[in-house]
Motif scaffolding. Structure first.
Motif, PDB file in Angstrom:
ATOM      1  N   LEU A  61       4.816  75.928  57.462  1.00 48.53           N
ATOM      2  CA  LEU A  61       3.543  76.112  56.759  1.00 48.53           C
ATOM      3  C   LEU A  61       2.450  76.432  57.763  1.00 48.53           C
ATOM      4  O   LEU A  61       2.522  76.065  58.942  1.00 48.53           O
ATOM      5  CB  LEU A  61       3.177  74.849  55.982  1.00 48.53           C
ATOM      6  CG  LEU A  61       4.109  74.432  54.837  1.00 48.53           C
ATOM      7  CD1 LEU A  61       3.702  73.069  54.297  1.00 48.53           C
ATOM      8  CD2 LEU A  61       4.098  75.476  53.724  1.00 48.53           C
ATOM      9  N   SER A  62       1.403  77.096  57.293  1.00 45.87           N
ATOM     10  CA  SER A  62       0.271  77.402  58.168  1.00 45.87           C
ATOM     11  C   SER A  62      -0.485  76.120  58.502  1.00 45.87           C
ATOM     12  O   SER A  62      -0.319  75.087  57.846  1.00 45.87           O
ATOM     13  CB  SER A  62      -0.673  78.398  57.491  1.00 45.87           C
ATOM     14  OG  SER A  62      -1.353  77.781  56.407  1.00 45.87           O
ATOM     15  N   THR A  63      -1.330  76.195  59.506  1.00 46.40           N
ATOM     16  CA  THR A  63      -2.125  75.027  59.911  1.00 46.40           C
ATOM     17  C   THR A  63      -2.997  74.534  58.765  1.00 46.40           C
ATOM     18  O   THR A  63      -3.090  73.324  58.506  1.00 46.40           O
ATOM     19  CB  THR A  63      -3.008  75.369  61.118  1.00 46.40           C
ATOM     20  OG1 THR A  63      -2.174  75.778  62.213  1.00 46.40           O
ATOM     21  CG2 THR A  63      -3.846  74.167  61.543  1.00 46.40           C
ATOM     22  N   ASN A  64      -3.630  75.451  58.050  1.00 44.83           N
ATOM     23  CA  ASN A  64      -4.490  75.070  56.923  1.00 44.83           C
ATOM     24  C   ASN A  64      -3.677  74.456  55.786  1.00 44.83           C
ATOM     25  O   ASN A  64      -4.116  73.495  55.140  1.00 44.83           O
ATOM     26  CB  ASN A  64      -5.257  76.285  56.409  1.00 44.83           C
ATOM     27  CG  ASN A  64      -6.353  76.724  57.368  1.00 44.83           C
ATOM     28  OD1 ASN A  64      -6.868  75.921  58.144  1.00 44.83           O
ATOM     29  ND2 ASN A  64      -6.711  77.994  57.314  1.00 44.83           N
ATOM     30  N   GLU A  65      -2.501  75.002  55.529  1.00 46.23           N
ATOM     31  CA  GLU A  65      -1.645  74.458  54.468  1.00 46.23           C
ATOM     32  C   GLU A  65      -1.168  73.060  54.812  1.00 46.23           C
ATOM     33  O   GLU A  65      -1.165  72.165  53.950  1.00 46.23           O
ATOM     34  CB  GLU A  65      -0.450  75.388  54.243  1.00 46.23           C
ATOM     35  CG  GLU A  65      -0.810  76.693  53.550  1.00 46.23           C
ATOM     36  CD  GLU A  65       0.317  77.713  53.567  1.00 46.23           C
ATOM     37  OE1 GLU A  65       0.260  78.676  52.771  1.00 46.23           O
ATOM     38  OE2 GLU A  65       1.267  77.557  54.380  1.00 46.23           O
ATOM     39  N   LYS A  66      -0.785  72.829  56.052  1.00 41.63           N
ATOM     40  CA  LYS A  66      -0.324  71.495  56.468  1.00 41.63           C
ATOM     41  C   LYS A  66      -1.456  70.476  56.396  1.00 41.63           C
ATOM     42  O   LYS A  66      -1.237  69.341  55.970  1.00 41.63           O
ATOM     43  CB  LYS A  66       0.258  71.558  57.880  1.00 41.63           C
ATOM     44  CG  LYS A  66       1.639  72.206  57.946  1.00 41.63           C
ATOM     45  CD  LYS A  66       2.274  72.097  59.319  1.00 41.63           C
ATOM     46  CE  LYS A  66       1.663  73.060  60.291  1.00 41.63           C
ATOM     47  NZ  LYS A  66       2.410  73.122  61.579  1.00 41.63           N
ATOM     48  N   ALA A  67      -2.647  70.869  56.795  1.00 45.05           N
ATOM     49  CA  ALA A  67      -3.788  69.945  56.748  1.00 45.05           C
ATOM     50  C   ALA A  67      -4.136  69.574  55.315  1.00 45.05           C
ATOM     51  O   ALA A  67      -4.373  68.396  54.997  1.00 45.05           O
ATOM     52  CB  ALA A  67      -4.993  70.580  57.437  1.00 45.05           C
ATOM     53  N   LEU A  68      -4.153  70.569  54.435  1.00 46.93           N
ATOM     54  CA  LEU A  68      -4.467  70.313  53.027  1.00 46.93           C
ATOM     55  C   LEU A  68      -3.361  69.497  52.366  1.00 46.93           C
ATOM     56  O   LEU A  68      -3.643  68.583  51.572  1.00 46.93           O
ATOM     57  CB  LEU A  68      -4.659  71.635  52.289  1.00 46.93           C
ATOM     58  CG  LEU A  68      -5.010  71.544  50.800  1.00 46.93           C
ATOM     59  CD1 LEU A  68      -6.292  70.742  50.593  1.00 46.93           C
ATOM     60  CD2 LEU A  68      -5.144  72.936  50.188  1.00 46.93           C
ATOM     61  N   LEU A  69      -2.127  69.791  52.683  1.00 50.99           N
ATOM     62  CA  LEU A  69      -0.992  69.054  52.123  1.00 50.99           C
ATOM     63  C   LEU A  69      -1.090  67.579  52.464  1.00 50.99           C
ATOM     64  O   LEU A  69      -0.863  66.707  51.617  1.00 50.99           O
ATOM     65  CB  LEU A  69       0.317  69.642  52.650  1.00 50.99           C
ATOM     66  CG  LEU A  69       1.610  68.969  52.186  1.00 50.99           C
ATOM     67  CD1 LEU A  69       1.772  69.093  50.669  1.00 50.99           C
ATOM     68  CD2 LEU A  69       2.813  69.581  52.895  1.00 50.99           C
ATOM     69  N   ASP A  70      -1.447  67.271  53.700  1.00 41.10           N
ATOM     70  CA  ASP A  70      -1.573  65.874  54.126  1.00 41.10           C
ATOM     71  C   ASP A  70      -2.657  65.155  53.330  1.00 41.10           C
ATOM     72  O   ASP A  70      -2.455  64.024  52.862  1.00 41.10           O
ATOM     73  CB  ASP A  70      -1.885  65.823  55.617  1.00 41.10           C
ATOM     74  CG  ASP A  70      -2.072  64.398  56.123  1.00 41.10           C
ATOM     75  OD1 ASP A  70      -1.096  63.612  56.083  1.00 41.10           O
ATOM     76  OD2 ASP A  70      -3.194  64.063  56.550  1.00 41.10           O
TER      77      ASP A  70
END
Length: 333
Positions: A61-70
């Protein structure tokens, strides 16, 4: 859905690794529908869900996707304990409802379950606020959020969250109180405040709040503080009669002390008498009047800094005796 197995859920929720993922899956889906989409908006949620579902490994996943997922998982995990606890303590089969208990593992007492659910609910409220703060801080990275109706609705009110509401009117559960009173807050802002400061200045200030990055002058910022204090107090005053009232198929009902007696935090408390609640309604209404008058005087003193203001006087609302005829239970959570 933003989880694929129980192991990952245990990193965010108070459940054991032996929990069957299929058992909690419907509850997770409900939380995402009820609590995440209302914040993220349908487009951003679907985008994240699609990317996560397609990924064989979360590291892709992209950095933004991983941050939002968390951040989203923290919301889900916290609320999971609240919503799943009543379901998890029983089994439903063709034999009916059964309680599961072994010689070494006993079912929790009802007050323990209630306290656990309340703690999880508070954690979920906090996680929801943190998700909003994250999106606000990183909004340039999430265009699907800033273009969503949910973003417009979020920005539409001048007091935008429970955390901000607590700055102007502290309460025990600011996030839940904010959500419960949001509709009445809209009435106060759009009807009372608009009429008080005039259409032109109201539209000017509102346009700034809706901007991607609101930018107020120093004096505009001071005026907004005064108006928000008025909004918060008026909102509490006008909302109290509705907070403990429920309208459903049974008609209109109010809460009883028995419904909350098993919760430790409430077992030593009782609902305020009607006369006391009327005093709070009057006091907050008077406080709202004072802050609105203060805002008017500030605009008068600094009129050259508010060219959009037409200089009209505030139609001050006199405090009047209200709700003396009411009986029942009222109060902020």
């Amino acid at each position: 859905m933003l989880f694929k197995n129980t192991i990952k859920v245990t990193e965010y929720a108070e459940i054991t690794a032996s929990t069957n993922f299929a058992t909690v899956k419907p509850t997770i889906q409900r939380i995402e529908e009820d609590h995440l989409i209302s914040i993220l908006g349908n487009t951003l949620y679907k985008s994240l869900d699609t990317a996560f579902t397609a990924a064989t490994d979360e590291t892709s996943l992209s950095t933004n996707e991983k941050a939002l997922l968390d951040k989203c998982r923290k919301v889900i995990g916290s609320y999971l304990g609240h919503y799943f606890a009543p379901i998890g303590e029983i089994k439903f089969s063709d034999s009916g409802l059964r309680r599961s208990e072994t010689a070494t593992e006993k079912t929790a007492f009802q007050y323990q379950i209630s306290n656990f659910r309340e703690a999880c609910l508070r954690n979920g409220d906090a996680a929801s606020e943190q998700l909003l703060e994250f999106l606000e801080e990183k909004k340039e990275s999430y265009a699907d959020w800033t273009s969503s109706p949910e973003f417009t609705s979020y920005r539409d009110l001048w007091i935008k969250s429970g955390k901000e509401f607590a700055v102007f009117f502290p309460s025990h559960s600011p996030y839940r109180n904010y959500l419960a009173m949001r509709s009445k807050m809209e009435d106060v802002q759009e009807q009372h405040i608009r009429k008080a400061i005039g259409q032109s200045l109201f539209d000017y200030l509102k346009a700034k709040t809706l901007a991607a990055t609101p930018a107020f002058t120093e004096k505009e910022g001071k005026l907004m503080y005064k108006l928000k204090k008025a909004i918060a107090n008026y909102t509490v005053s006008f909302s109290i009669p509705f907070l403990s009232v429920r309208m459903d198929a049974m008609g209109i009902t109010v809460a009883t002390t028995g419904a909350r007696a098993s919760r430790d935090a409430d077992s030593t408390r009782q609902y305020a008498p009607d006369a006391q609640m009327s005093n709070i309604i009057l006091a907050t209404k008077d406080t709202g009047n004072m802050w609105l008058k203060d805002a008017l005087e500030y605009m008068t003193t600094n009129k050259t800094d508010f060219s959009e203001w037409d200089g009209a006087d505030v139609e001050e609302t006199e405090a009047t005796e209200i709700n003396n005829e009411l009986s029942g239970s009222f109060g902020l959570m």
